[in-house]
Design an enzyme around this catalytic site. Structure first.
Site, PDB file in Angstrom:
ATOM      1  N   HIS A 121      -5.023  -4.886   3.443  1.00  0.00           N
ATOM      2  CA  HIS A 121      -5.113  -5.774   2.263  1.00  0.00           C
ATOM      3  C   HIS A 121      -3.973  -6.805   2.197  1.00  0.00           C
ATOM      4  O   HIS A 121      -3.541  -7.175   1.096  1.00  0.00           O
ATOM      5  CB  HIS A 121      -5.177  -4.932   0.985  1.00  0.00           C
ATOM      6  CG  HIS A 121      -3.977  -4.063   0.736  1.00  0.00           C
ATOM      7  ND1 HIS A 121      -4.064  -2.780   0.255  1.00  0.00           N
ATOM      8  CD2 HIS A 121      -2.651  -4.303   0.882  1.00  0.00           C
ATOM      9  CE1 HIS A 121      -2.851  -2.273   0.113  1.00  0.00           C
ATOM     10  NE2 HIS A 121      -1.971  -3.177   0.481  1.00  0.00           N
TER      11      HIS A 121
ATOM     12  N   HIS B 276       0.785  -2.668  -6.567  1.00  0.00           N
ATOM     13  CA  HIS B 276       2.029  -3.236  -6.009  1.00  0.00           C
ATOM     14  C   HIS B 276       2.892  -3.844  -7.099  1.00  0.00           C
ATOM     15  O   HIS B 276       3.536  -4.871  -6.898  1.00  0.00           O
ATOM     16  CB  HIS B 276       1.702  -4.313  -4.973  1.00  0.00           C
ATOM     17  CG  HIS B 276       0.985  -3.843  -3.755  1.00  0.00           C
ATOM     18  ND1 HIS B 276      -0.331  -3.488  -3.752  1.00  0.00           N
ATOM     19  CD2 HIS B 276       1.413  -3.689  -2.474  1.00  0.00           C
ATOM     20  CE1 HIS B 276      -0.697  -3.131  -2.523  1.00  0.00           C
ATOM     21  NE2 HIS B 276       0.342  -3.248  -1.729  1.00  0.00           N
TER      22      HIS B 276
ATOM     23  N   HIS C 263       2.758  -0.665   9.065  1.00  0.00           N
ATOM     24  CA  HIS C 263       3.563  -1.850   8.743  1.00  0.00           C
ATOM     25  C   HIS C 263       4.801  -1.472   7.946  1.00  0.00           C
ATOM     26  O   HIS C 263       4.799  -0.499   7.201  1.00  0.00           O
ATOM     27  CB  HIS C 263       2.770  -2.953   8.057  1.00  0.00           C
ATOM     28  CG  HIS C 263       2.194  -2.675   6.700  1.00  0.00           C
ATOM     29  ND1 HIS C 263       1.293  -1.671   6.441  1.00  0.00           N
ATOM     30  CD2 HIS C 263       2.360  -3.311   5.499  1.00  0.00           C
ATOM     31  CE1 HIS C 263       0.929  -1.708   5.169  1.00  0.00           C
ATOM     32  NE2 HIS C 263       1.578  -2.687   4.569  1.00  0.00           N
TER      33      HIS C 263
ATOM     34  N   GLU D  45       0.418   3.494   3.183  1.00  0.00           N
ATOM     35  CA  GLU D  45      -0.871   3.147   2.550  1.00  0.00           C
ATOM     36  C   GLU D  45      -2.026   3.851   3.261  1.00  0.00           C
ATOM     37  O   GLU D  45      -3.145   3.893   2.737  1.00  0.00           O
ATOM     38  CB  GLU D  45      -1.066   1.629   2.555  1.00  0.00           C
ATOM     39  CG  GLU D  45      -0.099   0.930   1.596  1.00  0.00           C
ATOM     40  CD  GLU D  45      -0.149  -0.590   1.640  1.00  0.00           C
ATOM     41  OE1 GLU D  45       0.418  -1.217   0.743  1.00  0.00           O
ATOM     42  OE2 GLU D  45      -0.753  -1.162   2.584  1.00  0.00           O
TER      43      GLU D  45
HETATM   44  C1  DHB Z   1       1.806  -7.277   3.566  1.00  0.00           C
HETATM   45  C2  DHB Z   1       1.088  -6.082   3.682  1.00  0.00           C
HETATM   46  C3  DHB Z   1       0.779  -5.339   2.542  1.00  0.00           C
HETATM   47  O1  DHB Z   1       0.131  -4.152   2.562  1.00  0.00           O
HETATM   48  C4  DHB Z   1       1.120  -5.803   1.299  1.00  0.00           C
HETATM   49  O2  DHB Z   1       0.713  -5.083   0.243  1.00  0.00           O
HETATM   50  C5  DHB Z   1       1.843  -6.978   1.190  1.00  0.00           C
HETATM   51  C6  DHB Z   1       2.178  -7.707   2.334  1.00  0.00           C
HETATM   52  C7  DHB Z   1       2.140  -8.102   4.770  1.00  0.00           C
HETATM   53  O3  DHB Z   1       1.930  -7.665   5.896  1.00  0.00           O
HETATM   54  O4  DHB Z   1       2.588  -9.239   4.576  1.00  0.00           O
HETATM   55 FE    FE Z   2       0.119  -3.208   0.478  1.00  0.00          FE
END
Ligand code: DHB
Ligand code: FE
Length: 286
Positions: free
Chosen positions: A12, A59, A192, A239
């Site tokens: 997302h 978030h 990530h 996540e």
């Molecule tokens: C990014 C990824 C995320 O899951 C999020 O909530 C905000 C930013 C990103 O990779 O930039």
């Molecule tokens: Fe996120």
């Protein structure tokens, strides 16, 4: 009774919202990611779900670090979006289905899950982007029940607990008196990390292990503690818990109909999966 037809898992990343707004789907940076969706569009056109029960994490739009529920279920007639500060256009609202929300809240609490019940809830990029990816260019033809899992402020719920939450929700959907077709959504991930010394960290091998096990034997993933997941997938890679809950809610025989995996979108390993859920009774009858 309501029927669970399948599940979708998708990243997302907010920048996807910008790419949609600017029509960059065929841009070389974006194409490998957006190419993951035509197969899902085809399936959605064929199957036409009425309801999406969606596991995602807030978030900071509803809950901030001062008050952060481990599990929150929306029970609103409508879920608006607001400016989160990412620079992406504010999305239109999603329609709710409070009678199913309350059915799921009751079932969750009866099954020992302590739920924050939200008669008002905003939706952030974790829902607006996946819904816009699945149904591009207009209204979403579904009503939703948003289920928030805390993946932000430690202590986080365990993989096992999120799998069990998903299973409880899945069983409860199947006792909802309606002939609606229900799609389960899990958003975020995969690996990530957006901040700290490991910003930009991605782990392709771990993502593959998770996607493989989610289909065949999700219980395998319960051997990872949340701290293991942070180490292997990055601090925002947790996540994954939303995907685990999504898979838990698929109570029948699960097959992977589609998978797309592309590194990177922004700082994220971008994954999209489609699972089909055949009710066990139907399988026996076949
Ligand atoms: C990014 C990824 C995320 O899951 C999020 O909530 C905000 C930013 C990103 O990779 O930039
Ligand atoms: Fe996120």
């Amino acid at each position: 009774m309501a029927r669970i037809i399948g599940g979708v898992g998708t990243t997302h990343v907010p920048a996807i919202g910008m790419a949609i707004a600017k029509g960059l789907q065929n841009d070389p940076y974006w194409k490998p990611f957006f190419d993951g969706f035509p197969a899902i569009h085809k399936w959605l056109e064929r199957e036409r779900p009425d309801i999406v029960v969606a596991f995602s994490n807030d978030h900071g739009l509803n809950f901030f670090l001062d008050k952060l529920p481990t599990f929150a279920i929306g029970a609103a007639p409508e879920y608006r979006s607001e400016d989160e500060g990412w620079g992406i256009p504010v999305s239109h609202a999603a329609k709710g289905i409070p009678e199913l929300s309350w059915h799921l809240i009751n079932a969750a609490v009866e099954n020992d899950f302590d739920i924050t019940m939200c008669q008002e809830m905003l939706i952030d990029h974790a829902l607006t982007i996946p819904l816009s990816l699945m149904w591009p260019g207009g209204d979403w033809p579904v009503r939703i029940v948003p289920i928030g899992i805390n993946t932000v402020q430690h202590p986080l719920p365990s993989v096992r607990r999120c799998l069990e939450l998903g299973r409880t929700i899945g069983r409860a959907i199947e006792t909802f008196p309606s002939d609606a077709k229900v799609l389960i959504l899990g958003t975020g991930g995969l690996s990530h990390q957006l901040d700290g010394e490991r910003a930009g960290f991605i782990n392709k091998e771990f993502d593959k292990l998770c996607m493989d096990n989610l289909v065949t034997d999700p219980d395998v993933l319960t051997r990872f503690s949340v701290h293991d997941v942070v180490r292997e997938a990055g601090s925002q890679g947790v996540e994954l818990l939303n995907w685990v809950a999504m898979r838990g809610a698929l109570t029948g025989t699960v097959t992977e109909a589609h998978r797309n995996y592309h590194i990177p979108i922004s700082n994220t390993a971008a994954a999209t999966v489609l699972y089909e859920n055949a009710p066990v009774a139907a399988k026996r009858a076949a």
